[in-house]
Design a protein around this motif. Structure first.
Motif, PDB file in Angstrom:
ATOM      1  N   ASN A  75       0.807  -1.228   0.000  1.00  0.00           N
ATOM      2  CA  ASN A  75       0.000   0.000   0.000  1.00  0.00           C
ATOM      3  C   ASN A  75       0.833   1.267   0.000  1.00  0.00           C
ATOM      4  OD1 ASN A  75      -2.380  -1.395  -0.086  1.00  0.00           O
ATOM      5  ND2 ASN A  75      -2.736  -1.334   2.118  1.00  0.00           N
ATOM      6  N   ASN A  76       2.041   1.212   0.566  1.00  0.00           N
ATOM      7  CA  ASN A  76       2.869   2.417   0.641  1.00  0.00           C
ATOM      8  C   ASN A  76       3.801   2.557  -0.565  1.00  0.00           C
ATOM      9  OD1 ASN A  76       4.492   0.275   1.264  1.00  0.00           O
ATOM     10  ND2 ASN A  76       5.478   1.231   3.033  1.00  0.00           N
ATOM     11  N   SER A  77       3.623   1.715  -1.582  1.00  0.00           N
ATOM     12  CA  SER A  77       4.476   1.788  -2.767  1.00  0.00           C
ATOM     13  C   SER A  77       4.127   3.002  -3.616  1.00  0.00           C
ATOM     14  CB  SER A  77       4.316   0.518  -3.612  1.00  0.00           C
ATOM     15  OG  SER A  77       4.750  -0.606  -2.900  1.00  0.00           O
ATOM     16  N   ASN A  78       5.074   3.396  -4.460  1.00  0.00           N
ATOM     17  CA  ASN A  78       4.839   4.509  -5.368  1.00  0.00           C
ATOM     18  C   ASN A  78       4.019   4.014  -6.550  1.00  0.00           C
ATOM     19  OD1 ASN A  78       4.935   6.642  -7.181  1.00  0.00           O
ATOM     20  ND2 ASN A  78       7.035   7.190  -6.668  1.00  0.00           N
ATOM     21  N   TYR A  79       2.705   4.068  -6.398  1.00  0.00           N
ATOM     22  CA  TYR A  79       1.808   3.497  -7.406  1.00  0.00           C
ATOM     23  C   TYR A  79       1.887   4.240  -8.727  1.00  0.00           C
ATOM     24  CZ  TYR A  79      -2.422   1.508  -9.411  1.00  0.00           C
ATOM     25  OH  TYR A  79      -3.314   0.868 -10.237  1.00  0.00           O
ATOM     26  N   GLU A  80       2.116   5.552  -8.670  1.00  0.00           N
ATOM     27  CA  GLU A  80       2.214   6.334  -9.904  1.00  0.00           C
ATOM     28  C   GLU A  80       3.394   5.875 -10.749  1.00  0.00           C
ATOM     29  OE1 GLU A  80       0.011   8.496 -11.135  1.00  0.00           O
ATOM     30  OE2 GLU A  80      -1.196   7.872  -9.413  1.00  0.00           O
ATOM     31  N   LYS A  81       4.506   5.566 -10.099  1.00  0.00           N
ATOM     32  CA  LYS A  81       5.680   5.086 -10.818  1.00  0.00           C
ATOM     33  C   LYS A  81       5.424   3.706 -11.410  1.00  0.00           C
ATOM     34  CE  LYS A  81      10.699   5.144 -10.333  1.00  0.00           C
ATOM     35  NZ  LYS A  81      11.831   5.329  -9.414  1.00  0.00           N
ATOM     36  N   ILE A  82       4.734   2.867 -10.643  1.00  0.00           N
ATOM     37  CA  ILE A  82       4.365   1.543 -11.141  1.00  0.00           C
ATOM     38  C   ILE A  82       3.520   1.682 -12.401  1.00  0.00           C
ATOM     39  CG2 ILE A  82       2.918  -0.479 -10.670  1.00  0.00           C
ATOM     40  CD1 ILE A  82       5.391  -0.776  -9.113  1.00  0.00           C
ATOM     41  N   LYS A  83       2.534   2.575 -12.358  1.00  0.00           N
ATOM     42  CA  LYS A  83       1.637   2.745 -13.500  1.00  0.00           C
ATOM     43  C   LYS A  83       2.396   3.176 -14.746  1.00  0.00           C
ATOM     44  CE  LYS A  83      -1.520   5.520 -11.825  1.00  0.00           C
ATOM     45  NZ  LYS A  83      -2.763   6.322 -11.751  1.00  0.00           N
ATOM     46  N   TYR A  84       3.432   3.982 -14.579  1.00  0.00           N
ATOM     47  CA  TYR A  84       4.234   4.430 -15.721  1.00  0.00           C
ATOM     48  C   TYR A  84       4.840   3.244 -16.449  1.00  0.00           C
ATOM     49  CZ  TYR A  84       8.087   6.487 -18.326  1.00  0.00           C
ATOM     50  OH  TYR A  84       8.969   6.822 -19.321  1.00  0.00           O
ATOM     51  N   TYR A  85       5.404   2.304 -15.716  1.00  0.00           N
ATOM     52  CA  TYR A  85       6.068   1.159 -16.325  1.00  0.00           C
ATOM     53  C   TYR A  85       5.086   0.109 -16.830  1.00  0.00           C
ATOM     54  CZ  TYR A  85      10.466   3.050 -14.709  1.00  0.00           C
ATOM     55  OH  TYR A  85      11.554   3.862 -14.523  1.00  0.00           O
ATOM     56  N   VAL A  86       3.853   0.160 -16.330  1.00  0.00           N
ATOM     57  CA  VAL A  86       2.834  -0.778 -16.775  1.00  0.00           C
ATOM     58  C   VAL A  86       2.366  -0.457 -18.199  1.00  0.00           C
ATOM     59  CG1 VAL A  86       0.422  -1.451 -16.375  1.00  0.00           C
ATOM     60  CG2 VAL A  86       2.038  -1.469 -14.498  1.00  0.00           C
ATOM     61  N   ASN A  87       2.544   0.792 -18.621  1.00  0.00           N
ATOM     62  CA  ASN A  87       2.053   1.206 -19.930  1.00  0.00           C
ATOM     63  C   ASN A  87       2.582   0.342 -21.068  1.00  0.00           C
ATOM     64  OD1 ASN A  87       0.380   3.268 -19.070  1.00  0.00           O
ATOM     65  ND2 ASN A  87       2.020   4.790 -19.102  1.00  0.00           N
ATOM     66  N   PHE A  88       3.837  -0.105 -20.979  1.00  0.00           N
ATOM     67  CA  PHE A  88       4.406  -0.956 -22.021  1.00  0.00           C
ATOM     68  C   PHE A  88       3.557  -2.216 -22.206  1.00  0.00           C
ATOM     69  CE2 PHE A  88       6.892  -4.799 -22.832  1.00  0.00           C
ATOM     70  CZ  PHE A  88       7.357  -4.531 -24.110  1.00  0.00           C
ATOM     71  N   PHE A  89       3.161  -2.822 -21.107  1.00  0.00           N
ATOM     72  CA  PHE A  89       2.381  -4.059 -21.168  1.00  0.00           C
ATOM     73  C   PHE A  89       0.953  -3.784 -21.639  1.00  0.00           C
ATOM     74  CE2 PHE A  89       5.723  -4.523 -18.027  1.00  0.00           C
ATOM     75  CZ  PHE A  89       6.336  -5.700 -18.433  1.00  0.00           C
ATOM     76  N   LYS A  90       0.407  -2.632 -21.236  1.00  0.00           N
ATOM     77  CA  LYS A  90      -0.928  -2.260 -21.706  1.00  0.00           C
ATOM     78  C   LYS A  90      -0.934  -2.089 -23.218  1.00  0.00           C
ATOM     79  CE  LYS A  90      -2.907  -0.014 -17.634  1.00  0.00           C
ATOM     80  NZ  LYS A  90      -3.389   1.275 -17.058  1.00  0.00           N
ATOM     81  N   ASN A  91       0.115  -1.478 -23.747  1.00  0.00           N
ATOM     82  CA  ASN A  91       0.200  -1.252 -25.188  1.00  0.00           C
ATOM     83  C   ASN A  91       0.277  -2.546 -25.979  1.00  0.00           C
ATOM     84  OD1 ASN A  91       0.111   1.506 -24.801  1.00  0.00           O
ATOM     85  ND2 ASN A  91       2.331   1.752 -24.796  1.00  0.00           N
ATOM     86  N   LYS A  92       0.701  -3.619 -25.329  1.00  0.00           N
ATOM     87  CA  LYS A  92       0.782  -4.929 -25.988  1.00  0.00           C
ATOM     88  C   LYS A  92      -0.440  -5.796 -25.679  1.00  0.00           C
ATOM     89  CE  LYS A  92       4.808  -6.936 -26.361  1.00  0.00           C
ATOM     90  NZ  LYS A  92       5.125  -6.631 -27.768  1.00  0.00           N
ATOM     91  N   ASN A  93      -1.430  -5.175 -25.021  1.00  0.00           N
ATOM     92  CA  ASN A  93      -2.677  -5.858 -24.669  1.00  0.00           C
ATOM     93  C   ASN A  93      -2.450  -7.081 -23.768  1.00  0.00           C
ATOM     94  OD1 ASN A  93      -4.438  -4.106 -26.132  1.00  0.00           O
ATOM     95  ND2 ASN A  93      -3.809  -5.112 -28.025  1.00  0.00           N
ATOM     96  N   ILE A  94      -1.460  -6.969 -22.897  1.00  0.00           N
ATOM     97  CA  ILE A  94      -1.216  -8.024 -21.914  1.00  0.00           C
ATOM     98  C   ILE A  94      -2.285  -7.932 -20.820  1.00  0.00           C
ATOM     99  CG2 ILE A  94       0.429  -8.929 -20.216  1.00  0.00           C
ATOM    100  CD1 ILE A  94       1.312  -9.213 -23.169  1.00  0.00           C
ATOM    101  N   ASN A  95      -2.786  -9.057 -20.393  1.00  0.00           N
ATOM    102  CA  ASN A  95      -3.760  -9.096 -19.307  1.00  0.00           C
ATOM    103  C   ASN A  95      -3.045  -8.768 -17.999  1.00  0.00           C
ATOM    104  OD1 ASN A  95      -6.030  -9.543 -17.745  1.00  0.00           O
ATOM    105  ND2 ASN A  95      -5.740 -11.747 -17.688  1.00  0.00           N
ATOM    106  N   ILE A  96      -3.399  -7.645 -17.373  1.00  0.00           N
ATOM    107  CA  ILE A  96      -2.716  -7.155 -16.173  1.00  0.00           C
ATOM    108  C   ILE A  96      -3.653  -7.213 -14.974  1.00  0.00           C
ATOM    109  CG2 ILE A  96      -1.534  -5.194 -15.119  1.00  0.00           C
ATOM    110  CD1 ILE A  96      -1.005  -4.212 -18.017  1.00  0.00           C
ATOM    111  N   LYS A  97      -3.165  -7.801 -13.891  1.00  0.00           N
ATOM    112  CA  LYS A  97      -3.908  -7.818 -12.640  1.00  0.00           C
ATOM    113  C   LYS A  97      -3.043  -7.163 -11.567  1.00  0.00           C
ATOM    114  CE  LYS A  97      -6.450 -12.122 -13.592  1.00  0.00           C
ATOM    115  NZ  LYS A  97      -5.969 -12.384 -14.953  1.00  0.00           N
TER     116      LYS A  97
END
Length: 198
Positions: free
Chosen positions: A39-61
């Motif tokens: 819960n105390n992680s930098n979620y905004e930074k995580i979301k930035y790096y998740v974009n690569f996987f979103k762009n490839k339509n990877i199923n993200i949980k």
């Protein structure tokens, strides 16, 4: 669980792990991504790096946990329910980094899969005095393992790991079979936290 093996699963917890996951998986799309963050992680930074996987339509949980005091028990229970409900299929390979993490050990203890492959979690993989090499199981840890049927620990993970991906070339790691990953060759700029999109 279904007997049909559809894809693999890669589990990440930090921005660095997401960067390394991108380098490992490359152009593949035959996998799901599970992000386990505190819960105390930098979620905004995580979301930035998740974009690569979103762009490839990877199923993200995304699974959020709280590792503080009594909340750890509640989080382990939530992890248990989440995995039982959302990760029912059989995976070919599961990839993960934090082999010492009780949440990760809990998750993989419930999964149906063929093979384990691991990757670096910072410098912990090469620090022989660190948590990846010194197993400590106190009373609380043993109780949680019993309650939630956590069958995997550091030793078993190392024993069953078929391949380890590392950024440390020629340096001893948690298992002997390692594959070197050159992040800079993959056009990933760690200092600027930016990707070369070419």
């Amino acid at each position: 669980m279904s007997n049909e093996i559809k894809k693999s699963l890669i589990i990440c917890q930090t921005p660095f792990q997401l960067i390394l996951a991108r380098a490992i998986m490359g152009d593949r799309v035959d996998y799901d991504l599970l992000i386990v963050i505190e819960n105390n992680s930098n979620y905004e930074k995580i979301k930035y790096y998740v974009n690569f996987f979103k762009n490839k339509n990877i199923n993200i949980k995304i699974l959020k946990v709280n590792n503080r005091g009594v909340f750890a028990f509640k989080s382990l229970f939530e992890v248990y329910l989440y995995v039982r409900k959302n990760l029912k299929e059989k995976y070919n390979i599961i990839y993960f980094a934090s082999i010492h993490n009780l949440y990760i050990q809990s998750i993989i203890s419930m999964l149906d899969f063929n093979t384990i492959e691991t990757f670096d979690d910072g410098t912990g993989n090469i620090n022989r005095d660190g948590v990846f090499y010194v197993s400590r199981y106190g009373f609380k840890n043993k109780i949680l393992r019993f309650i939630f049927k956590i069958e995997y620990n550091i030793e078993r993970i190392k024993l069953e790991t078929k391949l380890h991906y590392t950024i440390y070339q020629g340096v001893g790691n948690i298992v002997e079979d390692c594959k070197y990953i050159n992040l800079f060759k993959k056009n990933i700029n760690l200092n600027l936290n930016q990707y070369d999109q070419s």
